[in-house]
Design a protein around this motif. Structure first.
Motif, mmCIF file in Angstrom:
data_model
loop_
_atom_site.group_PDB
_atom_site.id
_atom_site.type_symbol
_atom_site.label_atom_id
_atom_site.label_comp_id
_atom_site.label_asym_id
_atom_site.label_seq_id
_atom_site.Cartn_x
_atom_site.Cartn_y
_atom_site.Cartn_z
ATOM 1 N N ASP A 69 -55.073 -25.687 31.219
ATOM 2 C CA ASP A 69 -54.133 -25.199 30.225
ATOM 3 C C ASP A 69 -53.229 -26.328 29.756
ATOM 4 O O ASP A 69 -52.843 -26.386 28.582
ATOM 5 C CB ASP A 69 -53.321 -24.033 30.800
ATOM 6 C CG ASP A 69 -54.239 -22.834 31.105
ATOM 7 O OD1 ASP A 69 -55.403 -22.846 30.624
ATOM 8 O OD2 ASP A 69 -53.807 -21.910 31.822
ATOM 9 N N ALA A 70 -52.910 -27.251 30.674
ATOM 10 C CA ALA A 70 -52.083 -28.399 30.284
ATOM 11 C C ALA A 70 -52.827 -29.244 29.248
ATOM 12 O O ALA A 70 -52.241 -29.715 28.262
ATOM 13 C CB ALA A 70 -51.745 -29.238 31.517
ATOM 14 N N MET A 71 -54.133 -29.413 29.455
ATOM 15 C CA MET A 71 -54.906 -30.212 28.489
ATOM 16 C C MET A 71 -54.862 -29.547 27.118
ATOM 17 O O MET A 71 -54.511 -30.191 26.126
ATOM 18 C CB MET A 71 -56.360 -30.367 28.952
ATOM 19 C CG MET A 71 -57.233 -31.073 27.919
ATOM 20 S SD MET A 71 -58.877 -31.510 28.506
ATOM 21 C CE MET A 71 -59.700 -29.924 28.481
ATOM 22 N N PHE A 72 -55.205 -28.257 27.072
ATOM 23 C CA PHE A 72 -55.272 -27.576 25.769
ATOM 24 C C PHE A 72 -53.898 -27.487 25.100
ATOM 25 O O PHE A 72 -53.814 -27.362 23.890
ATOM 26 C CB PHE A 72 -55.879 -26.182 25.926
ATOM 27 C CG PHE A 72 -57.387 -26.181 25.978
ATOM 28 C CD1 PHE A 72 -58.133 -26.181 24.804
ATOM 29 C CD2 PHE A 72 -58.057 -26.187 27.185
ATOM 30 C CE1 PHE A 72 -59.527 -26.175 24.848
ATOM 31 C CE2 PHE A 72 -59.449 -26.181 27.238
ATOM 32 C CZ PHE A 72 -60.187 -26.186 26.063
ATOM 33 N N SER A 73 -52.830 -27.519 25.899
ATOM 34 C CA SER A 73 -51.513 -27.333 25.290
ATOM 35 C C SER A 73 -50.867 -28.654 24.884
ATOM 36 O O SER A 73 -49.745 -28.668 24.403
ATOM 37 C CB SER A 73 -50.600 -26.594 26.265
ATOM 38 O OG SER A 73 -50.308 -27.459 27.343
ATOM 39 N N GLY A 74 -51.573 -29.765 25.080
ATOM 40 C CA GLY A 74 -51.039 -31.041 24.582
ATOM 41 C C GLY A 74 -50.139 -31.767 25.556
ATOM 42 O O GLY A 74 -49.429 -32.705 25.164
ATOM 43 N N HIS A 87 -58.885 -33.722 22.046
ATOM 44 C CA HIS A 87 -60.058 -33.668 21.173
ATOM 45 C C HIS A 87 -60.391 -32.220 20.823
ATOM 46 O O HIS A 87 -60.984 -31.956 19.784
ATOM 47 C CB HIS A 87 -61.259 -34.343 21.840
ATOM 48 C CG HIS A 87 -61.485 -33.936 23.256
ATOM 49 N ND1 HIS A 87 -60.751 -34.435 24.300
ATOM 50 C CD2 HIS A 87 -62.351 -33.050 23.795
ATOM 51 C CE1 HIS A 87 -61.172 -33.876 25.427
ATOM 52 N NE2 HIS A 87 -62.139 -33.031 25.149
ATOM 53 N N THR A 88 -59.967 -31.277 21.672
ATOM 54 C CA THR A 88 -60.238 -29.861 21.381
ATOM 55 C C THR A 88 -59.508 -29.413 20.113
ATOM 56 O O THR A 88 -59.969 -28.490 19.438
ATOM 57 C CB THR A 88 -59.813 -28.985 22.571
ATOM 58 O OG1 THR A 88 -58.468 -29.328 22.919
ATOM 59 C CG2 THR A 88 -60.718 -29.214 23.772
ATOM 60 N N ASP A 250 -53.755 -41.027 18.764
ATOM 61 C CA ASP A 250 -54.188 -41.621 20.037
ATOM 62 C C ASP A 250 -54.454 -40.573 21.114
ATOM 63 O O ASP A 250 -54.916 -40.902 22.207
ATOM 64 C CB ASP A 250 -53.179 -42.668 20.534
ATOM 65 C CG ASP A 250 -51.868 -42.058 20.962
ATOM 66 O OD1 ASP A 250 -51.731 -40.819 20.925
ATOM 67 O OD2 ASP A 250 -50.951 -42.823 21.330
ATOM 68 N N TRP A 251 -54.217 -39.305 20.810
ATOM 69 C CA TRP A 251 -54.558 -38.260 21.790
ATOM 70 C C TRP A 251 -56.043 -37.866 21.700
ATOM 71 O O TRP A 251 -56.477 -36.920 22.365
ATOM 72 C CB TRP A 251 -53.642 -37.048 21.713
ATOM 73 C CG TRP A 251 -53.182 -36.592 20.356
ATOM 74 C CD1 TRP A 251 -51.948 -36.788 19.810
ATOM 75 C CD2 TRP A 251 -53.938 -35.841 19.385
ATOM 76 N NE1 TRP A 251 -51.890 -36.210 18.559
ATOM 77 C CE2 TRP A 251 -53.092 -35.618 18.279
ATOM 78 C CE3 TRP A 251 -55.231 -35.347 19.333
ATOM 79 C CZ2 TRP A 251 -53.503 -34.926 17.137
ATOM 80 C CZ3 TRP A 251 -55.650 -34.649 18.200
ATOM 81 C CH2 TRP A 251 -54.790 -34.450 17.122
ATOM 82 N N VAL A 252 -56.789 -38.589 20.891
ATOM 83 C CA VAL A 252 -58.250 -38.408 20.882
ATOM 84 C C VAL A 252 -58.859 -39.627 21.566
ATOM 85 O O VAL A 252 -58.768 -40.746 21.052
ATOM 86 C CB VAL A 252 -58.805 -38.303 19.448
ATOM 87 C CG1 VAL A 252 -60.316 -38.121 19.494
ATOM 88 C CG2 VAL A 252 -58.149 -37.162 18.698
ATOM 89 N N GLY A 253 -59.475 -39.422 22.728
ATOM 90 C CA GLY A 253 -60.106 -40.549 23.431
ATOM 91 C C GLY A 253 -61.369 -40.985 22.696
ATOM 92 O O GLY A 253 -62.054 -40.168 22.066
#
Ligand code: F6P
Length: 534
Positions: A69-74, A87-88, A250-253
């Protein structure tokens, strides 16, 4: 961390996977995961209900739900670079807002996607053209994540390709760009310079060479170059007009970037609608990953089977074996995705890991591999868990007999790996060939297949843009889950830095303008060989 699982593994003794089917013929129903029409069958492994329960317990112990959830929430889960991992968001076509540092990133994502659609539409229709007329060819210049994704996907979606021809140049070896540009019309070729950082030496060297080629051949770089990057100041300095620059954050690897502007070459090839279908496939996998219970969650179960094979059984590699020729570049794509993400030796907090975090990933499309390395997979001492992929239908109805053979071969391999051939059966075969006595025994032993070798099969109706999107997102999340369970950061790649630094320091030495005296004896001797041979 793996105490329970190690005990279960030790307790398996000589149990054979075929015995699991003997006691539960419908085992596939309980040891598979379905999403839409896509099915992941992991029944041909040693995972049983007890092992699965212990594996699933790892998810809760590692705090997977909170981390996901932390990943999807930024949240900045890429802690060593202080970055979100989003990237999602690039495929969040009809989802809600996604917040980074208090701002919703979705309006920007949609605006860039709209600009890509408009640009791709204009190129494909000829409204945007080169100095010599409408674009016949597109050359994407990039490397790693700025190359492997679109190169893999353009090949995968060949049946949908109705735009200009697409070529991919990545290697700094001049052979790559020379061979690619040969035969192309410099006045009707669009060059996309794809680089997140716009500093990567391979890409910038190739981009300058392509520009010189274009100018020399009567093309116009001001009209015929586009750029895809997070560094819009550098794209401007290179001379690419702002209207041809597609930025991302930069939040897209890099290895997760094909969903956005790095996918421009794919959009040019298949068109905006099929590109959207690709994004929707990825988004469907995201929704599933966020909501399905662990045992019914395809990325989670794929990850847990991977953990079982690599961390518990100790198998050092896994093979990705698509029985789908158009997925020929998928193993290379997964090598970056998995090995750049999870090829780590320290935990998130910097402490050393007790064991390898991720396996070596390799593979080739079937049936080609069968006539090459499958010998080792069947009879070598190393066990290689195999991940088969198979489309129920091909794109060539007139060649359905080819597809039947392809399917039969794929299913035969997983069956052969599981069943094997015991010594007694091998003896019968060689006895039928007229061997006797000691020679019979010797010949029989060469024909034994140990079997009991695990595999999974991902089966889908047909390789469409949506299915491809779902497969890529499935593996992205699988890598994430494995990383969370191992407690590492799957989103940095410090391991690529040292080689880059040394290559920079070796530049003037290889040019002959600096001495190699400070280098080790081997490096100095190799430099001397090169200089002598010029
Ligand atoms: O060197 C590794 C790497 O940074 C990859 O992670 C990345 O995909 C690739 O190089 C290309 O980087 P860029 O898109 O910045 O040129």
């Amino acid at each position: 961390m793996f105490h329970d699982l190690n005990a279960l593994h030790a307790g398996l003794g000589g149990r054979r996977i075929v015995d699991l089917f003997a006691s539960d013929p419908d085992r596939v129903a309980g040891f598979s995961v379905q999403l839409g029409e896509m099915l992941l069958d992991y029944s041909k492994t040693q995972v049983d209900a007890e092992v699965r329960a212990a594996l699933v317990a790892l998810c809760d112990r590692a705090g997977l739900a909170a981390r996901r959830d932390a990943m999807f929430s930024g949240a900045p889960i890429n802690e060593t670079e202080g970055r979100a991992v989003l990237h999602t968001a690039l495929r969040n076509l009809d989802g809600g807002p996604v917040w980074v540092d208090g701002a919703d990133v979705m309006p920007g994502v949609r605006a860039t996607l709209d600009r890509m659609r408009a640009f791709a539409g204009a190129v494909r229709s000829g409204r945007i053209a080169g100095a010599g007329g409408g674009f016949t060819d597109v050359v994407n210049i990039g490397i790693g994540g700025s190359d492997l994704g679109p190169a893999m996907a353009v090949l995968a979606l060949a049946p949908y390709h109705d735009g200009p021809r697409c070529h991919f140049v990545s290697n700094v070896d001049g052979a790559h760009i020379a061979d690619t540009l040969r035969g192309l019309d410099p006045a009707r070729t669009l060059v996309i310079v794809a680089s997140k950082t716009f500093t990567t030496i391979e890409t910038m060297t190739n981009a300058r060479t392509a520009r010189d080629w274009m100018v020399a051949g009567g093309g116009d770089p001001a009209r015929q170059f586009a750029a895809v990057s997070t560094a819009e100041d550098r794209t401007a300095a290179f001379g690419i007009p702002a209207g041809h620059v597609f930025g991302f954050a930069d939040w897209v690897g890099g290895r997760y970037s094909m969903w956005g502007p790095i996918g421009l070459s794919l959009m040019l090839a298949v068109g905006p609608e099929d590109f959207d279908a690709f994004l929707r496939g990825g988004q469907a996998m995201d929704r599933h990953f966020r909501t399905a219970p662990w045992t019914q969650n395809m990325p989670v179960m794929l990850a847990l089977v991977g953990i079982w094979h690599h961390q518990i059984c100790g198998y050092p590699s896994r093979a990705v074996l698509p029985y789908d020729q158009r997925l020929a570049r998928l193993p290379a794509y997964f090598q970056q995705l998995e090995m750049e993400s999870n090829g780590k030796s320290v935990a998130m907090d910097g402490t050393p890991l007790a064991q390898a975090a991720g396996p070596i990933v390799w593979g080739e499309p079937g049936t080609n591999g069968q006539h090459a390395f499958y010998q080792l997979i069947h009879q070598g001492k190393q066990v290689v868990p195999c991940e088969f992929m198979l489309a129920a239908r091909g794109h060539e109805p007139e060649l359905a007999h080819h597809h039947r053979l392809l399917v039969a071969n794929c299913l035969a391999q997983s069956e052969a790996l599981m069943r094997g051939r015991p010594l007694e059966a091998a003896r019968r075969i060689v006895s039928g060939k007229g061997f006797e006595g000691a020679e019979l025994e010797r010949q029989a032993r060469h024909r034994v297949f140990e079997g009991n070798r695990p595999s999974t099969t991902l089966i889908y109706p047909k390789l469409t843009p949506g299915v491809l999107g779902a497969i890529i997102a499935l593996y992205e999340h699988r890598v994430f889950v494995e990383g969370v369970i191992m407690g590492i950061n799957s989103f940095d790649q410090w391991g690529v830095e040292l080689g880059k630094e040394l290559a920079t320091s070796l530049g003037p030495i290889v040019d002959g303008t600096e001495s190699a005296a400070a280098k080790d004896g081997s490096t100095a001797a190799l430099v001397a060989y090169v200089l002598r041979s010029r």
